[in-house]
Enzyme design. Structure first.
Site, short mmCIF file in Angstrom:
data_model
loop_
_atom_site.label_atom_id
_atom_site.label_comp_id
_atom_site.label_asym_id
_atom_site.label_seq_id
_atom_site.Cartn_x
_atom_site.Cartn_y
_atom_site.Cartn_z
N LYS A 9 17.46 98.18 16.31
CA LYS A 9 18.34 96.93 17.63
C LYS A 9 20.04 97.19 16.38
O LYS A 9 19.09 96.92 14.73
CB LYS A 9 17.07 95.50 17.06
CG LYS A 9 18.38 94.53 18.01
CD LYS A 9 17.17 93.39 17.88
CE LYS A 9 17.34 92.74 16.79
NZ LYS A 9 18.70 92.26 16.30
N SER B 64 15.40 89.40 9.58
CA SER B 64 15.39 88.15 9.23
C SER B 64 14.09 88.12 8.50
O SER B 64 13.75 86.63 7.62
CB SER B 64 14.42 87.78 10.44
OG SER B 64 13.53 88.17 11.32
N GLU C 292 21.46 85.85 21.41
CA GLU C 292 21.11 84.86 20.89
C GLU C 292 21.85 83.50 20.26
O GLU C 292 23.27 83.99 20.44
CB GLU C 292 20.36 85.60 19.60
CG GLU C 292 20.65 84.17 18.41
CD GLU C 292 19.43 84.95 16.84
OE1 GLU C 292 19.57 83.54 16.29
OE2 GLU C 292 19.92 85.86 17.16
N GLU D 55 23.42 94.92 16.04
CA GLU D 55 24.08 93.46 16.40
C GLU D 55 25.89 94.14 16.96
O GLU D 55 26.25 94.55 16.06
CB GLU D 55 24.22 92.71 15.40
CG GLU D 55 22.59 92.00 15.15
CD GLU D 55 23.12 91.09 13.81
OE1 GLU D 55 24.43 90.73 13.71
OE2 GLU D 55 21.97 90.54 14.01
N ASP E 139 14.99 96.54 13.07
CA ASP E 139 16.62 96.00 12.53
C ASP E 139 17.19 97.02 11.70
O ASP E 139 16.97 97.46 10.62
CB ASP E 139 16.39 95.12 12.26
CG ASP E 139 16.80 94.20 13.32
OD1 ASP E 139 17.52 94.10 14.49
OD2 ASP E 139 16.31 92.63 13.29
#
Length: 286
Positions: A132, A64, A201, A134, A102
């Site tokens: 992390k 982010s 999320e 996704e 991330d």
């Protein structure tokens, strides 16, 4: 005794300072399943990490930062080098929380071997404890490959920002029975592959509750449910730095207003020559 880096706020210089090793561990995070909710916030700088660290179990160096720090339209353009630079800063500014970094888009999807190469480089460059990534069932073999080789992994299912172009936007996921079933299956696959924690999320609440009740690792909600095993927010959203935020964000302060007000007062003092005053300038006797 280990050495960590802390910021001398009196001089704004980073100095090596011996400090006892007090960081939480990955097993300690995993043991929090079903206990006191875990606290996670994003951090991208040394000073932010310093301020958040005493209050958090985990600090997430999130991709982010592409939007928050660099003003990019999404997280897709973020690079490994960006993540490494900010990840190292957060590790230097913290001593208590587990630092998770991330893996940016394009650094892990091609193969488990590519993911390992990227993750190992990030951990070496930053000193972070975990990565992390996704994705759901398709990424389970990669999660397994990493964890079997000593790289702790936090999973991320539901609304996955790196896949925004495929998803068609940032809306809540799981509103149809088919999509809900897929998200639950994704979560189970990632947990069974060895992830020590899982971010959920932007999903409808019953999905988050079902996942939390059925997988062995702690769930970290963001736009999910208070019944998750923990919560994460982008710190700048939580602090009220932006006018527009997602539905799931609660502003716990108005830091944007504070900064704007301070800047206005500073500008007024400069223009009226009230600043610098006698106490901010040097006289011959100093």
């Amino acid at each position: 005794m280990s050495t960590t880096y802390t910021l001398d706020t009196a001089t704004s210089r980073a100095n090596p300072t011996p400090a006892p090793l007090k960081r939480l561990t990955i097993p300690a995070i995993h043991r929090q399943k079903g206990k006191t909710p875990l606290v996670m916030l994003t951090a991208y700088t040394v000073r932010t990490a310093q301020l958040l660290d005493p209050h958090c179990d985990m600090l997430l160096v999130g991709d982010s930062l592409g939007q928050v720090i660099y003003g990019l339209p999404s997280t897709v353009p973020v690079t490994l080098e960006m993540m490494a630079a900010h990840g190292a800063a957060v590790v230097r500014g913290s001593y208590h929380a587990v630092v998770v970094i991330d893996m940016p888009f394009g650094s892990y999807e091609a193969s488990p071997e590519k993911a390992f190469e990227s993750a190992a480089w990030l951990l070496k460059q930053t000193g972070a404890a975990a990565v992390k990534l996704e994705g759901g069932t398709a990424m389970a073999p990669t999660v397994k490959f990493l964890t079997e080789r000593g790289i702790p992994v936090v999973g991320h299912v539901g609304l996955t920002p790196q896949a925004v172009n495929v998803l068609g936007g940032y809306g809540a996921r799981g509103r149809t029975p088919e999509e809900a079933a897929k998200i639950v299956a994704d979560a189970q696959s990632i947990a069974e592959a060895g992830a020590f924690s899982l971010v959920i999320e932007g999903v409808v609440e019953p999905i988050a509750i079902e996942i939390t009740n059925t997988i062995a690792c702690p769930t970290i909600g963001i736009g999910a449910s208070a019944q998750c095993d923990g919560q994460v927010l982008v710190t700048e959203d939580m602090l009220g730095m932006f006018e527009r935020t997602a539905k799931f964000v609660k502003r716990f302060a108005d830091i944007a207003g504070t900064i704007s007000s301070a800047a206005q007062t500073y500008a007024d003092d400069v223009r009226s020559r009230a600043f610098p005053g006698a106490e901010q300038v040097y006289s011959p006797k100093d």
